[in-house]
Design a protein around this motif. Structure first.
Motif, mmCIF file in Angstrom:
data_model
loop_
_atom_site.group_PDB
_atom_site.id
_atom_site.type_symbol
_atom_site.label_atom_id
_atom_site.label_comp_id
_atom_site.label_asym_id
_atom_site.label_seq_id
_atom_site.Cartn_x
_atom_site.Cartn_y
_atom_site.Cartn_z
ATOM 1 N N THR A 75 0.836 -1.211 0.000
ATOM 2 C CA THR A 75 0.000 0.000 0.000
ATOM 3 C C THR A 75 0.873 1.263 0.000
ATOM 4 O O THR A 75 0.522 2.266 -0.626
ATOM 5 C CB THR A 75 -0.982 0.024 1.194
ATOM 6 N N SER A 76 2.027 1.198 0.663
ATOM 7 C CA SER A 76 2.872 2.407 0.639
ATOM 8 C C SER A 76 3.476 2.592 -0.755
ATOM 9 O O SER A 76 3.648 3.724 -1.221
ATOM 10 C CB SER A 76 3.947 2.371 1.733
ATOM 11 N N GLU A 77 3.784 1.485 -1.432
ATOM 12 C CA GLU A 77 4.280 1.587 -2.818
ATOM 13 C C GLU A 77 3.187 2.196 -3.705
ATOM 14 O O GLU A 77 3.453 3.056 -4.546
ATOM 15 C CB GLU A 77 4.661 0.180 -3.321
ATOM 16 N N ILE A 78 1.951 1.760 -3.490
ATOM 17 C CA ILE A 78 0.842 2.284 -4.300
ATOM 18 C C ILE A 78 0.683 3.792 -4.055
ATOM 19 O O ILE A 78 0.601 4.586 -4.997
ATOM 20 C CB ILE A 78 -0.485 1.557 -3.961
ATOM 21 N N LYS A 79 0.670 4.176 -2.778
ATOM 22 C CA LYS A 79 0.454 5.604 -2.467
ATOM 23 C C LYS A 79 1.551 6.476 -3.053
ATOM 24 O O LYS A 79 1.298 7.528 -3.627
ATOM 25 C CB LYS A 79 0.383 5.795 -0.944
ATOM 26 N N HIS A 80 2.792 6.015 -2.893
ATOM 27 C CA HIS A 80 3.923 6.785 -3.419
ATOM 28 C C HIS A 80 3.818 6.894 -4.947
ATOM 29 O O HIS A 80 4.065 7.958 -5.524
ATOM 30 C CB HIS A 80 5.228 6.079 -3.015
ATOM 31 N N HIS B 5 11.524 -0.462 -6.356
ATOM 32 C CA HIS B 5 10.883 0.454 -5.387
ATOM 33 C C HIS B 5 10.765 1.867 -5.980
ATOM 34 O O HIS B 5 11.733 2.429 -6.502
ATOM 35 C CB HIS B 5 11.641 0.569 -4.052
ATOM 36 N N GLY B 6 9.568 2.441 -5.806
ATOM 37 C CA GLY B 6 9.330 3.825 -6.174
ATOM 38 C C GLY B 6 9.735 4.116 -7.614
ATOM 39 O O GLY B 6 9.441 3.341 -8.531
#
Ligand code: NAD
Length: 474
Positions: free
Chosen positions: A77-82, A428-429
């Protein structure tokens, strides 16, 4: 198909692949807004199935629900939000400077999808390591085929359900199966292969990719060292090493694999690590609800045999050593005085055993690290700036974390990946988006006349002067 029991047939795999190829141009056209909408739906669905994901991982290897929340779902979810926050900017053509000889032009990079991509994942963080790269692949506009590990069938089943619910098969598809399925996939001319797993299988993947000149990202493993020097805060180092090593029962690619500690503080650090392990998992870790199990019999027997061999060769168990075959349990274990030719020191451990080696000078620790393959992660606990600089300058590693464990993985602004034996390429990102994109160079002539127009044959003295001037001044 029942999760993880049957290999998806070659014909079925080829059929899905061809459907994705036919659909790729349409998927690639998706605007930032459309791609963001897909990611939002994925985010919502993951949270909707949170409990089912937790249950699946508990059934697979007794992973505690809180660890599922933080090390599987939250990572995605943090990957999605970023990605949602940054995708518009990443998709825009990125202008680059114009060197003087090209005056009168503009140049930019346009990031375009690679096409149809394959993601092969391991079992140790099965949902995280299947879906996190998928976020980058979707953001970059690709069609995706996913092959999770056969060793975590319950996780595969819930992921298959999520994928089927969210995507048509000609856009994202998950195929279940073991080595045969993987081989059938690797025979296909994917545009990019993103593989997470062991260095041994990484070599097989790279060979298969070479047949089609497919680009690869290889997220591999190896032995990640941890150095504790004589200036370190031993209390904090002990707590963070105990946690970093034993979370997920040591089945973590970036777990501290072995510990190098200055002789002057070795015994004190070992006492503190033991105390922290007891505080986390209790005197009887077998009864702790927060301690998972080894994923399957093969890996249990592997870790057990390595530990027994080390003990037979004279290693001292500082703490732990208890095992239970029936439940694939091995207590959090720390061993000292270990023979260097023990398998615990020659192979990636990937289990809850931490070998400890003393050193008298930092250079000795650095030499030991440099005598092996370049690790995926290197940990250093120190308060001495000179020592930190010395380690950073004189070792190589995919990632490094100073005065903590594992957290380099969690900063999405950092590239994640190894170096040679521990991996090729980064994720990542932004780095994940870049891995799944072709950075297309675009040069556009703006002025009517370009400098190259002046230098076409036939050559003469004046043009030679211009070439001389260019070599001297530009
Ligand atoms: P593995 O290499 O055995 O398997 C990974 C995937 O490859 C699985 O999906 C499996 O089905 C497939 N596979 C296995 N043998 C194959 C073959 N001969 N041909 C084609 N495909 C094959 O790895 P694993 O046991 O699942 O995971 C453990 C390894 O992964 C460790 O080395 C660990 O360090 C590494 N790892 C790396 C990262 C990272 O991000 N760098 C993350 C997790 C795990």
């Amino acid at each position: 198909m029942t999760a993880g029991t049957t290999d998806t047939s070659r014909q079925e795999i080829r059929r899905i692949f061809e459907a994705q190829r036919a659909n790729q141009a349409a998927v690639a056209k998706a605007t930032a807004r459309e791609r963001i909408a897909k990611l939002r739906r994925l985010h919502k669905t993951l949270l909707h199935y949170r409990q089912e994901i937790r249950d699946a991982l508990y059934k697979d290897f007794q992973k505690p629900p809180l660890e599922v929340d933080l090390t599987e779902i939250y990572i995605i979810t943090s990957e999605i939000k970023h990605t949602i926050r940054n995708l518009r900017r990443w998709m825009k053509p990125q202008n680059v400077g114009t060197p003087l000889p090209l005056l009168g032009s503009r140049s930019y990079i346009q990031y375009q999808p690679k096409g149809v991509v394959l993601i092969i994942a391991p079992w140790n963080f099965p949902v995280n390591l299947t879906f996190t790269p998928m976020v980058s692949a979707i953001a970059a506009g690709n069609c995706v085929m996913l092959k999770p590990s056969e060793n975590t069938p319950h996780s595969s089943a819930i992921m298959a359900k999520i994928v089927e619910e969210l995507f048509p098969e000609n856009e994202v598809a998950l195929v279940e199966g073991a080595v045969e399925t993987s081989k059938a996939l690797l025979d296909l001319p994917f545009n990019h292969i993103f593989f997470t797993g062991s260095p041994a299988v990484g070599k097989i993947v790279m060979q298969a990719a070479a047949k089609n000149l497919a680009s690869v990202t290889l997220e591999l493993g190896g032995k990640s060292p941890t150095i504790v020097d004589e200036t370190a805060d031993l209390e904090k180092a002990a707590a963070r090493i105990a946690w970093g090593k034993h979370v997920n029962m040591g089945q973590t690619c970036i777990a501290p694999d072995y510990l190098l500690v200055h002789e002057s503080c070795k015994e004190e650090l070992l006492k503190k690590i033991s105390r922290h392990l007891n505080a986390s998992y209790g005197e009887a870790p077998q009864n702790s609800p927060d301690y998972p199990r080894i994923v399957n019999r093969h890996h249990f027997e592997r870790v057990k045999a390595s530990l027994q061999e080390a003990l037979e060769k004279g290693a001292r168990a500082v703490i732990g050593g208890q095992m239970d075959d029936a439940s694939r349990f091995i207590a959090p274990t720390v061993v000292a005085e270990i023979a260097q030719d023990s398998r615990l020191m020659t192979e990636e451990i990937f289990g809850p055993v931490l070998p400890v080696i003393g050193f008298r000078s930092l250079q000795e620790a650095i030499d030991r690290i440099n005598s092996r393959e370049k690790p995926l992660a290197l940990y250093l606990f120190s308060k001495n700036r000179k020592n930190i600089r010395q380690v950073l300058n004189h070792t190589r590693a995919g990632t490094t974390c100073i005065n903590n464990s594992l957290l380099q993985f969690n900063n999405i602004n950092l590239p994640f990946g190894g170096d040679n034996n521990s991996g090729i390429g980064k994720s990542h990102g932004w780095f994940g988006f870049e891995a799944f994109s072709n950075a297309r160079s675009v040069y556009q002539q703006i002025w009517p006349l370009s400098t190259a127009d002046l230098l076409r044959p036939p050559y003469n003295a004046w043009k030679q002067k211009l070439a001389d001037w260019t070599l001297k001044w530009l």
